[in-house]
Write an enzyme that holds these catalytic residues in place. Structure first.
Site, PDB file in Angstrom:
ATOM      1  N   CYS A  44     -94.287  19.358  17.054  1.00 46.99           N
ATOM      2  CA  CYS A  44     -94.476  17.927  16.829  1.00 46.99           C
ATOM      3  C   CYS A  44     -95.955  17.564  16.719  1.00 46.99           C
ATOM      4  CB  CYS A  44     -93.830  17.134  17.956  1.00 46.99           C
ATOM      5  SG  CYS A  44     -94.159  15.364  17.886  1.00 46.99           S
ATOM      6  N   HIS A 449     -92.051 -16.375  15.717  1.00 46.79           N
ATOM      7  CA  HIS A 449     -92.260 -16.642  14.290  1.00 46.79           C
ATOM      8  C   HIS A 449     -93.748 -16.837  14.027  1.00 46.79           C
ATOM      9  CE1 HIS A 449     -91.613 -18.357  10.299  1.00 46.79           C
ATOM     10  NE2 HIS A 449     -92.480 -19.310  10.647  1.00 46.79           N
TER      11      HIS A 449
END
Length: 470
Positions: A44, A449
């Site tokens: 990895c 948001h």
């Protein structure tokens, strides 16, 4: 033979092995970690996830400078890339990670022994290193975390020059002018992305009917469209029946598995990305009593125990998704169990899957087809990334969020995403599924948001016919 005793031996220093070693040492077990590579971190860190994503980040930066910055009112008139510097940055990222793993193990009190380890009977691990006497480690508990290597294609021998594995391509001195990639799983798609971003003519070949065949079918279709926009040639449902060097080119004959028709393609380089095989040969697992299938995978129980007394197996050598985070999760289970703790097994259905191409793909839980195959009656909610204000701000408008839920009841079965930062966003879905959050309660969570996370909220509401913007 040099002989010593300890409480637990770990073979392999990848994201499974080093996590198991650090955890067991912190639980008070005298722990020895055996690693054949000079650097710690396993596939990895050294040859897989980390260096590949470093190249992908360079690719995204280059694309932004080359054609995207003007959208944001920024001119980059003399943009150019330097492949040598890109490779140096990749190596710096890997080096930093390897040093970090070494510091982590040292701080936990783990002894690291260099060499190739193998089982030699109950509670015995022999470590061999060229030019040095073998060492014998005696321990009642052993964790096998030897990882995986690139799978071979019958009749095709990688030469490191024109016919490459992912290991070769990571170290290549220059971007190939053209590249054929055999295998359109996560590895193949990510390398195709990098090569195409830096100007290579890329052809992607997949034996199964679609790219990213383990993902939800709608995600595959979205990525196929993205590949087409980037002019990457795509041959799904095709098998390579002949591979041959032809001067400075590699020639590949492809057979359409549906019609039997043949087509030939050639490129300067060929990448073999047809999956990965477990590194278990010569470890002595079967001789110790573990059950190893014909492909080399080791069978374990829910606590990662093999049939060999005191021997655990984790990561890519097991019959679990071959992902770094799978190995790390299994490592915590194995180490805790070896130390005598009550541990919770890993739920393989809740392992997130991520592909870091552009746009990104991420998922957790069951695909729509998997849910139906398991007998669930399902309902689906969707929301387009293009409808999000944050996606417009980023100028990344392709993709969607898809939620698969039970038709009767409140249970979410799976979440699937294609779009910007999907590999980060999927953690929210994985957390909710892991805690067993129901659809109604989950959909009441307020998302900020403007963010990309609103796509998940809208898809959850859409399942219930409640999306205010759907």
């Amino acid at each position: 033979m040099n002989e010593r005793t300890c409480d637990l031996v770990v073979i392999g220093a990848g994201p499974g092995g080093y996590v198991a070693a650090a955890r067991s040492a912190r639980l008070g077990l005298r722990t020895v970690l055996v690693e054949k590579d000079e650097r710690l971190g396993g596939t990895c860190l050294l040859r897989g996830c980390i260096p590949t994503k470093a190249l992908l980040q360079s690719a995204r930066t280059w694309e932004l400078c080359r054609k995207g910055a003007r959208t944001f009112g920024v001119d980059v008139p003399a943009a150019a890339f330097d492949w040598g510097r890109i490779q140096k940055r990749k190596e710096a990222v890997v080096r930093k990670g390897a040093l970090g793993v070494a510091a982590l193990l040292d701080g936990a009190g783990v002894e690291v022994v260099r060499g190739r380890g193998r089982l030699d009977g109950p509670g015995r691990v022999v470590v061999e290193r060229p030019g040095e006497p073998a060492a014998l480690l005696l321990a009642p508990k052993i964790v096998v975390a030897t990882g995986s290597a690139a799978s071979a294609v019958p009749g095709v021998q990688p030469d490191g020059e024109r016919i490459l594995t992912s290991d070769h391509l990571l170290e290549i001195a220059a971007v190939p002018p053209s590249l054929i990639v055999l295998g359109a799983g996560a590895v193949g798609v990510e390398f195709a992305d990098v090569a195409a971003a830096f100007g290579a003519e890329v052809t992607l070949v997949e034996m199964l009917p679609r790219v990213l065949p383990l993902e939800d079918e709608e995600c595959s279709r979205e990525i196929e469209q993205a590949l087409a926009r980037r002019k990457i040639g795509l041959f799904c449902g095709h098998r390579a029946v002949r591979v041959a060097r032809a001067g400075d080119l590699v020639e590949v004959e492809l057979k359409d598995l549906a019609t039997g028709a043949a087509v030939t393609r050639s490129a300067t380089h060929l990448l073999l990305a047809v999956g990965r095989r477990p590194v278990t040969e010569g470890l002595g697992l079967a001789e110790a009593g573990a059950v190893v299938d014909r492909r080399g995978f080791v069978q374990t129980d829910a606590f990662q125990q093999t049939a060999a007394p005191g021997v655990y197996a984790i990561g890519d050598v097991t019959l679990a998704p071959q992902l770094a985070h799978t190995a790390s999760a299994q490592a915590l289970v194995a180490a805790g169990h070896a130390a005598g703790l009550a541990v919770t097994p890993v739920d393989l259905d809740l392992i997130p899957s991520c592909t870091y191409c552009s746009p990104e793909v991420a998922s957790v839980g069951l695909t729509e087809q998997e849910a139906r195959d398991r007998g669930h009656e399902v309902r689906v909610g969707r929301y387009s990334m293009a409808a999000l204000g944050k996606a417009s701000i980023l100028n990344e408008l392709h993709g969607f969020v898809k939620v698969v839920a039970e038709e009767s009841g409140d249970r979410v079965l799976g979440v699937h995403m294609v779009g910007p930062h999907a590999t980060d966003l999927i953690a929210a879905a994985a957390t909710a599924l892991g805690f067993g959050g129901g659809l109604a309660a989950w959909s009441r969570v307020v998302h900020p948001h403007p963010t990309l996370s609103e796509g998940l909220q809208e898809a959850l509401l859409d399942v219930q016919g409640m999306s205010p913007h759907g």
